[in-house]
Design a protein around this motif. Structure first.
Motif, short mmCIF file in Angstrom:
data_model
loop_
_atom_site.label_atom_id
_atom_site.label_comp_id
_atom_site.label_asym_id
_atom_site.label_seq_id
_atom_site.Cartn_x
_atom_site.Cartn_y
_atom_site.Cartn_z
N ALA A 87 0.80 -0.99 0.06
CA ALA A 87 -0.15 0.06 0.19
C ALA A 87 0.77 1.22 0.12
N GLY A 90 2.39 1.64 -3.21
CA GLY A 90 1.28 1.99 -4.15
C GLY A 90 1.06 3.51 -4.07
N ILE A 91 1.04 4.08 -3.00
CA ILE A 91 0.90 5.42 -2.75
C ILE A 91 2.14 6.37 -3.44
N GLY A 94 1.56 6.46 -7.06
CA GLY A 94 0.44 7.34 -7.53
C GLY A 94 0.87 8.89 -7.40
N ALA A 95 1.68 9.10 -6.43
CA ALA A 95 2.21 10.48 -6.29
C ALA A 95 3.47 10.73 -7.52
N ILE A 97 3.29 9.19 -10.38
CA ILE A 97 2.59 8.57 -11.66
C ILE A 97 3.28 9.08 -12.76
N GLY B 89 -3.82 2.41 -3.92
CA GLY B 89 -2.99 3.24 -3.34
C GLY B 89 -2.69 4.20 -4.51
N ILE B 90 -2.55 3.70 -5.83
CA ILE B 90 -2.50 4.84 -6.97
C ILE B 90 -3.58 5.72 -6.96
N SER B 93 -3.84 8.46 -4.29
CA SER B 93 -2.54 9.60 -4.30
C SER B 93 -2.21 10.48 -5.48
N VAL B 94 -3.00 9.59 -6.64
CA VAL B 94 -2.48 10.36 -7.93
C VAL B 94 -2.77 11.81 -7.83
N PRO B 95 -1.98 12.56 -8.59
CA PRO B 95 -1.97 14.34 -8.25
C PRO B 95 -3.72 14.55 -8.91
#
Lengths: 275, 170
Positions: A87, A90-91, A94-95, A97, B89-90, B93-95
């Motif tokens: 997790a 994953g975060i 995403g940050a 990406i 999670g993505i 948190s994705v902008p």
């Protein structure tokens, strides 16, 4: 079936949880140990100490409360507990990406880099006198999905099955420490930390933790990128693992075996390693 | 090994919850000590503030994991829960997502390395049972397995290096 059987077993193993708690406290207190080598360092992470101490506690006699009764619970904690790490990664993915998408081609193509090991390890396995075992031994890094594929195609009682179980067992026991050290060593080569980060995703969750953790400890200012690339590479391996095994790696290993075995394995008698 | 998907019962739900909470508690304390060890010599550490700041992040990680685990067990098909967990999670948190800033900020208080230590302590214990099997493997088997791991890792790094160079990223 008894009601709440799993939950009861989990709670009845409270001495295991206390033990792991104490192990974690000790290992975090020790902290990261840096062994300088040249202009870089070998990093020994608390998680590796924790793993080794956990195993010693199981094997050695004084810790009578850690025994085969803990097997099921401890493996559940590995499978479920690793979720927190996944997790977190994953975060981070995403940050970051945008950099993940930008590096998409590299992330996808490095999956094929895994095949390189067949060309490299198969001849050596043959040289050591392995016969059909060498297929299972060298076709992949032998994590759970790879073992399952071999079990499906050959069964685990076959020579191929025995081979894959060797790599699986060795990988389980020393793989995590091995890739952790490997990440330190590759960081001393001209390879870029990003490229090494993508390689960190090739194996199990623990392997990824140890290798990407090592890289992060070495290059703290690239931490987010490293963890994002490692996580994405691991997910890709999970997605393509089985398909790649069935479509490419097993046929390729068989093909090379057919051509190389008569040359390399010629003078060797069939020696089963797992006796 | 190809695991048949476990049937979702109240037992499974409870089990997921308890395992995550126990791991999170160990992780919470580990994370505090990690912060202390990392700042060693750099002045006093505010344990209470660190504790309070770590809790939301850990609860978020537990929540994502729990939902992912349940999805992995409940949704038919071969998609394992770690993929669901990563995807959640993505997405969070994705902008551009309203949750993005809060999720990233609160989980940034949890060191990645600190989330690994508890899992690997349990992994060590669970490896104990494989020790007998490991001792039976001769040196050739161990050596070839080591080469396989090296080759997979190195092969992947080399290809990644080449493509990243071609793309001009590094």
């Amino acid at each position: 079936m008894e009601k709440f059987k799993n939950t009861k077993e989990l709670l009845s193993n409270w001495p295991l949880h206390i033990t792991c708690f104490v192990i974690v406290i000790i290992c975090e207190c020790i902290g990261i140990i840096k062994i300088p080598v040249g202009n870089s360092s070998i990093m020994l992470l608390p998680m590796l100490f924790a793993m080794v101490i956990g195993m010693i506690v199981y094997i050695s006699k004084p810790f009578t409360w850690i025994n085969s009764k803990c097997d099921k619970t401890s493996s559940k904690f590995v499978v479920i507990g690793v979720s927190l790490l996944i997790a977190k990664m994953g975060i981070t993915s995403g940050a970051s990406i945008q950099s993940v998408i930008k590096a998409g081609p590299a992330l996808i193509f490095q999956e094929f880099g895994n095949l390189g090991t067949i060309f490299f390890a198969l001849p050596i396995a043959l040289l050591f006198g392995f016969k059909r075992e060498s297929i299972g031994l060298t076709y992949s890094i032998a994590r759970e999905p790879n073992v399952a594929v071999i079990a499906n195609e050959y069964t685990l009682d076959s020579p191929e099955g025995r081979g894959v179980m060797i790599t699986y067992t060795v990988g389980t026991l020393i793989g995590t420490i091995f890739v952790g050290l490997l990440a330190s060593i590759l960081a001393m080569t001209p390879l870029h930390p990003y490229a090494i980060a993508m390689a960190c995703g090739v194996g199990s969750g623990s392997m990824m933790a140890a290798s990407s953790g090592t890289l992060i400890a070495l290059f703290p200012n690239m931490a987010d990128q490293i963890s994002a690339y490692a996580a994405t590479s691991n997910i890709l391996s999970n997605i393509d693992g089985v398909v790649m095994a069935v479509v490419i790696s097993i046929p390729l290993t068989n093909f090379l075996y057919k051509h190389w075995e008569p040359i390399i394995g010629k003078r060797k008698k069939n020696k089963s390693e797992n006796n | 090994m190809a695991k048949a998907k476990e049937k979702l019962t109240s037992d499974t739900f409870l089990e997921f919850t308890l395992v995550l909470l126990i791991t999170a508690v160990i992780c919470l304390i580990g994370n505090l000590i990690y912060a202390w060890a990392a700042a060693r010599g750099a002045g006093p550490v505010d344990w209470a503030a660190n504790f309070v700041q770590s809790v939301p992040g850990l609860l978020i990680l537990c929540g994502i994991s729990w939902v992912g685990l349940v999805m992995g067990a409940a949704i038919p098909g071969p998609v394992p829960s770690i993929i669901w967990i990563t995807v959640i999670g993505i997405v969070l948190s994705v902008p551009g997502m309203p949750t993005s800033k809060y999720v990233i900020d609160s989980t940034s208080k949890i060191a990645l390395l600190a989330t690994c230590t508890p899992v690997l302590a349990y992994a060590g214990v669970s490896m104990g049972k494989d020790w007998a099997e490991f001792k039976k493997i001769g040196w050739r088997g161990v050596l070839v397995s080591g080469l396989v791991m090296f080759g997979t890792f190195f092969g992947s790094a080399i290809v990644a290096e080449i493509i990243l160079k071609i793309q001009g990223i590094i």
